[in-house]
Design a protein around this motif. Sequence first.
Motif, PDB file in Angstrom:
ATOM      1  N   ASP A 187     -26.948  29.748 -56.494  1.00 23.17           N
ATOM      2  CA  ASP A 187     -26.537  28.628 -55.635  1.00 23.17           C
ATOM      3  C   ASP A 187     -27.750  27.810 -55.194  1.00 23.17           C
ATOM      4  N   VAL A 188     -28.822  28.502 -54.797  1.00 25.40           N
ATOM      5  CA  VAL A 188     -30.053  27.821 -54.391  1.00 25.40           C
ATOM      6  C   VAL A 188     -30.637  27.068 -55.570  1.00 25.40           C
ATOM      7  N   ARG A 190     -29.146  25.933 -58.210  1.00 21.43           N
ATOM      8  CA  ARG A 190     -28.289  24.789 -58.553  1.00 21.43           C
ATOM      9  C   ARG A 190     -28.535  23.627 -57.579  1.00 21.43           C
ATOM     10  N   ASN A 191     -28.679  23.944 -56.311  1.00 25.59           N
ATOM     11  CA  ASN A 191     -28.954  22.903 -55.320  1.00 25.59           C
ATOM     12  C   ASN A 191     -30.317  22.260 -55.539  1.00 25.59           C
ATOM     13  N   ASP A 194     -30.165  19.828 -58.377  1.00 25.70           N
ATOM     14  CA  ASP A 194     -29.450  18.591 -58.045  1.00 25.70           C
ATOM     15  C   ASP A 194     -30.329  17.577 -57.312  1.00 25.70           C
ATOM     16  N   VAL A 195     -31.488  18.009 -56.807  1.00 20.69           N
ATOM     17  CA  VAL A 195     -32.391  17.085 -56.104  1.00 20.69           C
ATOM     18  C   VAL A 195     -32.999  16.121 -57.123  1.00 20.69           C
ATOM     19  N   LYS A 302     -31.803  11.866 -54.161  1.00 22.81           N
ATOM     20  CA  LYS A 302     -30.769  12.778 -53.674  1.00 22.81           C
ATOM     21  C   LYS A 302     -31.459  14.036 -53.175  1.00 22.81           C
ATOM     22  N   TYR A 304     -31.796  17.879 -51.147  1.00 19.36           N
ATOM     23  CA  TYR A 304     -31.118  19.179 -51.158  1.00 19.36           C
ATOM     24  C   TYR A 304     -29.884  19.090 -50.264  1.00 19.36           C
ATOM     25  N   VAL A 305     -28.800  19.723 -50.674  1.00 20.17           N
ATOM     26  CA  VAL A 305     -27.520  19.601 -49.979  1.00 20.17           C
ATOM     27  C   VAL A 305     -27.671  19.880 -48.478  1.00 20.17           C
ATOM     28  N   ASN A 306     -27.117  18.985 -47.679  1.00 20.60           N
ATOM     29  CA  ASN A 306     -27.115  19.067 -46.207  1.00 20.60           C
ATOM     30  C   ASN A 306     -28.501  18.888 -45.581  1.00 20.60           C
ATOM     31  N   SER A 307     -29.500  18.541 -46.379  1.00 21.73           N
ATOM     32  CA  SER A 307     -30.859  18.247 -45.874  1.00 21.73           C
ATOM     33  C   SER A 307     -31.306  19.246 -44.806  1.00 21.73           C
TER      34      SER A 307
END
Length: 355
Positions: A187-188, A190-191, A194-195, A302, A304-307
């Motif tokens: 999960d980490v 993948r996140n 995505d950056v 973009k 990291y999710v939720n910054s």
Amino acid sequence: MMKTAMERIGIVGAGMTGATVSSLLRAECADSKLLVLDKGRGVGGRMSTSRCVEAKSSSVDLGAQYISITEAYREKHQRFHNELISAGVLKNLTCEIEGERNQDSSVTHHVAPEGVSSIVKHYLNQSGAELHTSQHVTRVDIKGDKVELMSDSGVSYQCDSVVLTMPVPQILQLQGSIAEILNSKPDVKRNLEDVSYSSRFAAGLFYNPSTNLNYSWAGKYITGNPCVRFVSIENKKRNLTDSELGPSVVVHTSVPFSLEHLEEDKNAIVPTILQHLRDVLPELPEPTEIKGHKWRFSQVHKAYVNSPGCVILNERPLIILAGDGFTHSNMDGCIESAISTTEAMLKVLASKSNI
């Protein structure tokens, strides 16, 4: 100041986040040994200031141009802003930036008279950290209760804890134990994958003191040109009046142009940039000296999710991932990441001390 066990803390990246982390940790962990490594010959990261070799000219900011502070951050990071202004590192931007997109009157703009890298140097000097430049860390291994950082030149550094502040794609390229840890946390990983970042080329143009650049503006956003996006007259932008220094100009390209030419050498693309610059400013004289630069990782497109500000990748020994890839690309984004990183590290260090 928090009482923690003696630690050797390694910080990879001497940009804004790394420098601020080192300063905050010094204030909280006075006895810890701080080590800062950077692959560049100087410090600053994307807050880079470059000086000419031959022309007696002012320097150029090849990365960040000026500092914009929103109303929310002006309150949240007041102590940082006040410190930089009191020290003379930052001053109000008083010149005209033509075509400035942000017309929000609550946003204030500031300039670094000595170049934006002086902001980074301010915090590194505060930290008293041991600094090693030209050290490109390519491998991160866990050796017992230590983290070993290995540079491409074969130099290794043993640390108790590590903060990695380089662009996220460079973190994903690291070899050693860190690659195994990332693979164990899909999960980490993948996140992180995505950056994304935008890319840009920049060129610094240096002139001798006898050169006169007669423009009403100090900075100008360009529209309608496929290559040139921003031009700044550096001495005018910083309100420098030293007659012994000649003017200097910095040119930033557009993101589409940069993506199209991303794999080309920075020096090979400079003539193309200059040709487009002549279309935009035909009266601009020939410079005495030119420096090209390629920002493969410019501003975060973009995050990291939720910054989150930072991510703890491994707790014992501690490895933290940080930088604007975990917030957003400006000075306050880096400060935000540094605060999150310091809080996370102090929490883990305190728990170790209580064992």
